[in-house]
Design an enzyme around this catalytic site. Sequence first.
Site, PDB file in Angstrom:
ATOM      1  N   ASP A  27      63.141  56.374  41.561  1.00 56.68           N
ATOM      2  CA  ASP A  27      63.968  57.158  42.231  1.00 56.68           C
ATOM      3  C   ASP A  27      65.348  56.389  42.890  1.00 56.68           C
ATOM      4  O   ASP A  27      65.100  55.377  43.358  1.00 56.68           O
ATOM      5  CB  ASP A  27      63.205  57.679  43.575  1.00 56.68           C
ATOM      6  CG  ASP A  27      63.868  58.661  44.304  1.00 56.68           C
ATOM      7  OD1 ASP A  27      64.499  59.630  43.665  1.00 56.68           O
ATOM      8  OD2 ASP A  27      63.887  58.697  45.493  1.00 56.68           O
TER       9      ASP A  27
ATOM     10  N   HIS B   3      71.341  48.109  40.308  1.00 60.62           N
ATOM     11  CA  HIS B   3      70.408  48.199  41.160  1.00 60.62           C
ATOM     12  C   HIS B   3      68.873  48.837  40.205  1.00 60.62           C
ATOM     13  O   HIS B   3      67.909  47.917  40.621  1.00 60.62           O
ATOM     14  CB  HIS B   3      70.501  49.367  42.028  1.00 60.62           C
ATOM     15  CG  HIS B   3      70.708  50.655  41.598  1.00 60.62           C
ATOM     16  ND1 HIS B   3      72.035  50.873  40.656  1.00 60.62           N
ATOM     17  CD2 HIS B   3      70.463  52.082  41.636  1.00 60.62           C
ATOM     18  CE1 HIS B   3      72.237  51.944  40.206  1.00 60.62           C
ATOM     19  NE2 HIS B   3      70.944  52.800  40.768  1.00 60.62           N
TER      20      HIS B   3
END
Length: 214
Positions: A74, A194
Amino acid sequence: MPTTLLLASRNAKKLAELRRLMVTEAIEGIDVVGLDEVPPFDEAPETGETFEANALAKAVDGCAATGLACLADDSGLEVDALRGMPGVLSARWSGRHGDDQANVDLLLGQLTDVPDERRGGAFVSACAVVTPDGAQTVVRGEWRGRVARAPLGDNGFGYDPIFVPDEDADRGAGTVAGRTAAQLSAAEKDALSHRSRALEQLIPLLRELGSLGG
């Protein structure tokens, strides 16, 4: 036979990213599949208050429904000037889930009067792995940068066209000039992003899963 690892996503670019990691890190014994490659099941809505909670919920559901080890991500963009928003609401910031253009347009509109030096933020990714024996692992990766004033580039998705990584920004106090994440090559993005930073923390676990393949 290799161990099958389910990536709880239908995003072809996320799937390609994970498969590239397997190659670059020489992780053997794992066959990565996406949600479109397994029988459909009821997927719980993403209602968690954190990236970690949403990633873990998706991994738990995927593992329970398929009996496969499941990796779920997520991710989203946290903008400093918006006190960390859109955050977990990144994919549906405009009110329509997955409408990248509408999300980008709304965010840029909200930042119209924000000066360059205050346009900082970070991409965040939480990755969770749940295995059939019940083991759960959750990690987090962050990628700092600034929000550009207009989209540039075609190589990414989501907010990539308006995110200028700190590593690639033109030097100078407060600048938002430089290449966006959507202008980086796949190799450059894999080295910085990320999601890559989160996935790197899972490499020992992925190697262990691969060693279980018979």
